[in-house]
Design an enzyme around this catalytic site. Sequence first.
Site, PDB file in Angstrom:
ATOM      1  N   ASN A  17      -3.940  -9.764  -7.605  1.00  0.00           N
ATOM      2  CA  ASN A  17      -2.912  -9.932  -6.567  1.00  0.00           C
ATOM      3  C   ASN A  17      -2.267 -11.323  -6.618  1.00  0.00           C
ATOM      4  OD1 ASN A  17      -3.801  -7.414  -5.239  1.00  0.00           O
ATOM      5  ND2 ASN A  17      -5.600  -8.598  -4.667  1.00  0.00           N
ATOM      6  N   GLY A  18      -3.128 -12.364  -6.657  1.00  0.00           N
ATOM      7  CA  GLY A  18      -2.633 -13.744  -6.615  1.00  0.00           C
ATOM      8  C   GLY A  18      -1.808 -14.075  -7.846  1.00  0.00           C
ATOM      9  N   CYS A  71      -1.877 -11.278  -0.128  1.00  0.00           N
ATOM     10  CA  CYS A  71      -0.993 -10.453  -0.973  1.00  0.00           C
ATOM     11  C   CYS A  71      -1.775  -9.319  -1.617  1.00  0.00           C
ATOM     12  CB  CYS A  71      -0.355 -11.339  -2.041  1.00  0.00           C
ATOM     13  SG  CYS A  71      -1.545 -12.306  -2.996  1.00  0.00           S
ATOM     14  N   HIS A  90     -15.057 -13.759   4.876  1.00  0.00           N
ATOM     15  CA  HIS A  90     -15.336 -12.356   4.543  1.00  0.00           C
ATOM     16  C   HIS A  90     -16.803 -11.930   4.733  1.00  0.00           C
ATOM     17  CE1 HIS A  90     -11.626 -13.017   1.818  1.00  0.00           C
ATOM     18  NE2 HIS A  90     -11.245 -12.467   2.946  1.00  0.00           N
TER      19      HIS A  90
HETATM   20  P1  NAI Z   1      -8.170  -9.829  -7.357  1.00  0.00           P
HETATM   21  O1  NAI Z   1      -9.347  -9.105  -6.810  1.00  0.00           O
HETATM   22  O2  NAI Z   1      -6.847  -9.151  -7.303  1.00  0.00           O
HETATM   23  O3  NAI Z   1      -8.514 -10.240  -8.864  1.00  0.00           O
HETATM   24  C1  NAI Z   1      -8.741  -9.246  -9.759  1.00  0.00           C
HETATM   25  C2  NAI Z   1      -8.350  -9.769 -11.113  1.00  0.00           C
HETATM   26  O4  NAI Z   1      -9.234 -10.814 -11.511  1.00  0.00           O
HETATM   27  C3  NAI Z   1      -8.447  -8.707 -12.163  1.00  0.00           C
HETATM   28  O5  NAI Z   1      -7.288  -7.923 -12.169  1.00  0.00           O
HETATM   29  C4  NAI Z   1      -8.618  -9.555 -13.407  1.00  0.00           C
HETATM   30  O6  NAI Z   1      -7.382 -10.047 -13.865  1.00  0.00           O
HETATM   31  C5  NAI Z   1      -9.433 -10.736 -12.908  1.00  0.00           C
HETATM   32  N1  NAI Z   1     -10.851 -10.506 -13.176  1.00  0.00           N
HETATM   33  C6  NAI Z   1     -11.722  -9.844 -12.396  1.00  0.00           C
HETATM   34  N2  NAI Z   1     -12.930  -9.816 -12.974  1.00  0.00           N
HETATM   35  C7  NAI Z   1     -12.795 -10.483 -14.130  1.00  0.00           C
HETATM   36  C8  NAI Z   1     -13.689 -10.783 -15.171  1.00  0.00           C
HETATM   37  N3  NAI Z   1     -14.978 -10.401 -15.147  1.00  0.00           N
HETATM   38  N4  NAI Z   1     -13.229 -11.487 -16.213  1.00  0.00           N
HETATM   39  C9  NAI Z   1     -11.940 -11.896 -16.268  1.00  0.00           C
HETATM   40  N5  NAI Z   1     -11.044 -11.627 -15.316  1.00  0.00           N
HETATM   41  C10 NAI Z   1     -11.476 -10.927 -14.266  1.00  0.00           C
HETATM   42  O7  NAI Z   1      -8.124 -11.253  -6.711  1.00  0.00           O
HETATM   43  P2  NAI Z   1      -6.869 -11.928  -5.996  1.00  0.00           P
HETATM   44  O8  NAI Z   1      -6.549 -11.149  -4.774  1.00  0.00           O
HETATM   45  O9  NAI Z   1      -5.824 -12.188  -7.003  1.00  0.00           O
HETATM   46  O10 NAI Z   1      -7.506 -13.283  -5.527  1.00  0.00           O
HETATM   47  C11 NAI Z   1      -7.555 -14.426  -6.376  1.00  0.00           C
HETATM   48  C12 NAI Z   1      -8.342 -15.474  -5.625  1.00  0.00           C
HETATM   49  O11 NAI Z   1      -7.684 -15.763  -4.386  1.00  0.00           O
HETATM   50  C13 NAI Z   1      -9.748 -15.012  -5.246  1.00  0.00           C
HETATM   51  O12 NAI Z   1     -10.602 -16.108  -5.335  1.00  0.00           O
HETATM   52  C14 NAI Z   1      -9.624 -14.576  -3.783  1.00  0.00           C
HETATM   53  O13 NAI Z   1     -10.804 -14.690  -3.064  1.00  0.00           O
HETATM   54  C15 NAI Z   1      -8.578 -15.554  -3.287  1.00  0.00           C
HETATM   55  N6  NAI Z   1      -7.813 -15.081  -2.133  1.00  0.00           N
HETATM   56  C16 NAI Z   1      -7.063 -13.937  -2.224  1.00  0.00           C
HETATM   57  C17 NAI Z   1      -6.297 -13.522  -1.158  1.00  0.00           C
HETATM   58  C18 NAI Z   1      -5.410 -12.318  -1.236  1.00  0.00           C
HETATM   59  O14 NAI Z   1      -4.759 -11.974  -0.250  1.00  0.00           O
HETATM   60  N7  NAI Z   1      -5.330 -11.642  -2.359  1.00  0.00           N
HETATM   61  C19 NAI Z   1      -6.271 -14.292   0.109  1.00  0.00           C
HETATM   62  C20 NAI Z   1      -7.099 -15.475   0.104  1.00  0.00           C
HETATM   63  C21 NAI Z   1      -7.824 -15.843  -0.998  1.00  0.00           C
END
Ligand code: NAI
Length: 406
Positions: free
Chosen positions: A14-15, A150, A220
């Site tokens: 997402n990010g 997001c 969380h």
């Molecule tokens: P997400 O859950 O969408 O990330 C998934 C992505 O991370 C996968 O599509 C892949 O590209 C990568 N990934 C997952 N496992 C992996 C692995 N073993 N090896 C390599 N790549 C891997 O996470 P998101 O939502 O993008 O969040 C990014 C950061 O921001 C996280 O630390 C989250 O806690 C934080 N965050 C996110 C928010 C949001 O609304 N999405 C809000 C506040 C913080």
Amino acid sequence: MSAQFNVVVCGGGNGAHTLAGIISCRGVARVTVLDVYQNEAEEWTRTLAEKGFRVNFPNGKSLYQKPRNVNFNVTKSAETCVPEADIVVICVPAFAHDLYLNLVSSYLKMDCMVVGMPGHPGFEYQCVAILKTLKKQNTVVSFETLPWACRIARYGEEVCVVGTKEEVLCSVVYMNVDKKSGGQVSDPLPKLQQLLGDSPVLRHVGSVIECTLLTKSTLHPPLMFAKWSNWDGQPLKETPLFYQGVDQNAVDILDDVNNEVMEMADAIAKQYPELGLPKIPSVQQWLIHHYGEQIEDKTTLLSCLKTNKAYNGLLHPTKKTADGHFLPDFSYRYTTEDVPYGLLVLREIAGMVGVSTPIIDKIITWAEPNIGVHFLDKGEICDIDRSQARLLRSFGIVNASDLISL
Ligand code: NAI
């Protein structure tokens, strides 16, 4: 505006979708997404060519780039993009930080900036441990949180920003620069602000430990614990709302965890008054500060969670059963990231500064069977493999004076 520098965005969730979409439209940087997870790079590349890319905002506006006119590309090859990068932003759950840091480190330019967006507790210590052997003058920046709430709507094609924070605090570590003997450094935040645009506003925190204690890995797990620790195991007819579905019990647990973090900050401030470590805000203050007018009723923590537009419709992580019911998904990052790369790190810090954490311990212990790792044994942190948690002791940080060394 002509692109002035090269940015590599690591990740494919997402990010990373939001960040790549926003920066590439601002025209200040050439953007490459580095995504080594499964076949995401191939899939994202294909959808960009067929559909273009869109970022939607809650006010109904969107940033759209047509196929063949998309201003970023996606690759899984670090060697083709990292050597030219001025900024590498790591925008993945913390359990993938080690992988990306090790992947990019040997290709980094002498003065490349490395950003954890967000860093989560321990990011700066981990970066320093990995990068210090390179003897380069990299600057490490850690965001206390992601600038947006997001969610991807269609993979590689469309992402929705549910809310944008008003302000995000950042810590900065200058590697291999001896400021005392006249080493020059430049503030990295204006450049990062240029990438993001006007909001959120990026601000410095006074120290790494302040950023560490401010990160909201503490949101969380208490809400997961409150919802599921007494669950009867029966599948649910619908997926509950994550924030807007909270009750007073959940809010009390959230506050209790934050109080334990506040105690850690107070203990450090007492031991090292010269650090000027401020009080950690309550969760309610933190929400009001970061979401401002997006919160309709700021009266209590409960009302802040229930009426924050940035949390509209965000659900508990669940998995659908064959007959259309829902079960909680404990493999989601709310548990698998925020406990071993969040609460556990804070628990380790509590041990270093002599603060007891009965509530945090209870939540970590509840999460253990759901994650499949034994974290605590008789009140002590177990020996845990580096691939299963981020422990500061694996970076040589073992006491309070090490903690404040960055
Ligand atoms: P997400 O859950 O969408 O990330 C998934 C992505 O991370 C996968 O599509 C892949 O590209 C990568 N990934 C997952 N496992 C992996 C692995 N073993 N090896 C390599 N790549 C891997 O996470 P998101 O939502 O993008 O969040 C990014 C950061 O921001 C996280 O630390 C989250 O806690 C934080 N965050 C996110 C928010 C949001 O609304 N999405 C809000 C506040 C913080």
